[in-house]
Enzyme design. Sequence first.
Site, short mmCIF file in Angstrom:
data_model
loop_
_atom_site.label_atom_id
_atom_site.label_comp_id
_atom_site.label_asym_id
_atom_site.label_seq_id
_atom_site.Cartn_x
_atom_site.Cartn_y
_atom_site.Cartn_z
N TYR A 35 4.38 39.92 14.69
CA TYR A 35 5.08 41.13 15.05
C TYR A 35 4.21 42.01 15.93
CZ TYR A 35 3.20 43.22 10.60
OH TYR A 35 2.17 43.70 9.65
N GLU A 36 4.74 43.00 16.50
CA GLU A 36 4.21 43.67 17.79
C GLU A 36 3.85 42.92 18.72
OE1 GLU A 36 5.11 46.49 17.18
OE2 GLU A 36 5.31 46.62 15.02
N GLY A 37 4.77 41.81 19.01
CA GLY A 37 4.21 41.20 20.07
C GLY A 37 3.62 39.80 19.43
N MET A 75 9.76 52.11 14.83
CA MET A 75 9.85 51.77 15.88
C MET A 75 11.07 50.78 16.10
SD MET A 75 6.89 50.32 18.46
CE MET A 75 6.08 49.10 17.36
N ARG A 116 -0.25 47.68 17.92
CA ARG A 116 -1.08 46.46 18.17
C ARG A 116 -2.42 46.66 18.01
NH1 ARG A 116 1.92 44.45 24.00
NH2 ARG A 116 3.57 43.56 22.99
#
Length: 596
Positions: free
Chosen positions: A437-439, A160, A293
């Site tokens: 990571y991933e927000g 991603m 997530r």
Amino acid sequence: MSYQAPLRDMRFVLHELFDVTAHCETLGQGLDRELIDGVLEEGARYAAEVVAPLNRQGDEQGCTLVDGAVRTPDGFRQAYRQYVDNGWASMTGPGEYGGQGLPQLLACAFHEMLMGASLSFRVYSGLTEGAVLALHRHGSAALKDAYLEKLVSGQWAGTMCLTEPQAGTDLALLRTRAEPQADGSYKVSGSKIFISGGEQDLSENIVHLVLARLPDAPAGVKGISLLLVPKFVANPDGTPGARNALSCGALEHKMGIKGAATCVMNFDGASGWLIGEANQGLACMFTMMNDARFQVGLQGLGIAEAAFQGALRYARERLQSRSLSGPAEPDKPADPIIHHPDVRRMLLTQKTLVEGSRMLAAYCARQLDLEHGQGDARARQAAGRRAALLIPMVKAFFTDMGQEVASLGVQVYGGHGYIREWGMEQLMRDSRITQLYEGTNGIQALDYIRRKLLGDGGAELSALQAEFSELCDAQLGRPALAEQARTVQARLGEWRELSAEVIAACQRDAQEIGATSVDFLQYSAYVLLAGLWLQAAARAQDMLEQGSDEAAFYQAKLHSARFYLRRVLPRASGHREALQGGAGCMMAMPEDSFAF
């Protein structure tokens, strides 16, 4: 440091709390208990015997980049080959492309095992599953036919590619460009950073899902498209073809997960193909992001379980001082530290956070399954709303919990926990990235407030609260559980009142969205885990009343539930009082006053 999958607790969660066999029937999958337990047992063996031995070696050896090629640590390639050959990669993949279509409720247990055994190793395969979801849902028939089967099998891996040096959370700032070509493809140019597995030597091809802007795209996030950009363009026969114009420019030097290649990826007019509609890339990417997530939440859970296992082993073996009430094991020169109350406090905090989070992971996985596999459209929509509500909580709370539990593990070991050879400090380093990571977890909290709470005026959260309120009502008449049921019911009432306060505050002042978000998410998670612990206690009490021959296991569940409600749940009060402090005390001070 060894790792053993907590199979008995996993079976308790899957079979006794969430009836995974009946769940599979609802999804139209004929999996019986024997088969499910067989999957768990084989997964546990693979995690313990194949993956866990790679953990320390991967940390110490790390990855190397030579002439644009990444070499992963010794043993990773062989372990990945077993992962693919034994069918682990295809567990949740769609059946029409060679996948097994197993439910997330079962797969999440295996994925937790991988996270606990070696997070670095799991990183390489984790995003492939999300890429499969995005491509299967939004890709053209031609792209799916060319790439999905190899991605599902794990023969090819996915990534991603979102982040750029100037565009992390704020994707409106991204600059990567995609120029349309006469044949319907695009030429993608730009640089992406922090790309997990962007280059590696495990799979024969890497399929990058890249966010980029088309020439006529509107500004901001409404002008972002998603493109499939493979390392090797697929030939008509499905084999890897020509090398694409992309490369790994550097490997990041990181605090943890050193066995996972975190890459700077350069796209120099690389051939790419649009996934979904032009300028709708963010919506397509969120199909992948929600899975990512959830998986990152499992990373926090897996590391926490590994830290708890290590701390428990050490506490049983380490001899220091005598018990405060007198010698507990007089035949030894000192007592094992597990007899000391403060060590018990740390171990029980670890245990109840880990096991409570495992219950919530399964609860969320069940919703993800129903969102896609339930026959009734309204039921699918309801499950989708519930999953969306839970995902930011799972990601943020589990990863904060993983860092805390790893830190407690270091503390149980004392000075030895700070020393590399025992393995605890690696878990603490590895877990730190999961909060980022991933927000970041702050972004998860904003999402929880802005999109999930304010988005529907608290309707879905109210439905969740009502579900657990009914659970409390059902236990109030049982003498063994009435006190616990009243405790949880009171917190649920407080949660409802606090939800209304937060909605009102955020509607008055937009700054309150950010000021209350982290504390409200944490409060919500602690209360939700309390409801799940009551559910676990009810099951344990049922089994004890039936005369189970596993009395010790079920008594431990009751002890753990009581500890959680008395010693961990009170943390929620601190979060409530903090968020009620409002935004004023955060935002009133002039920026210059931060200087010293």
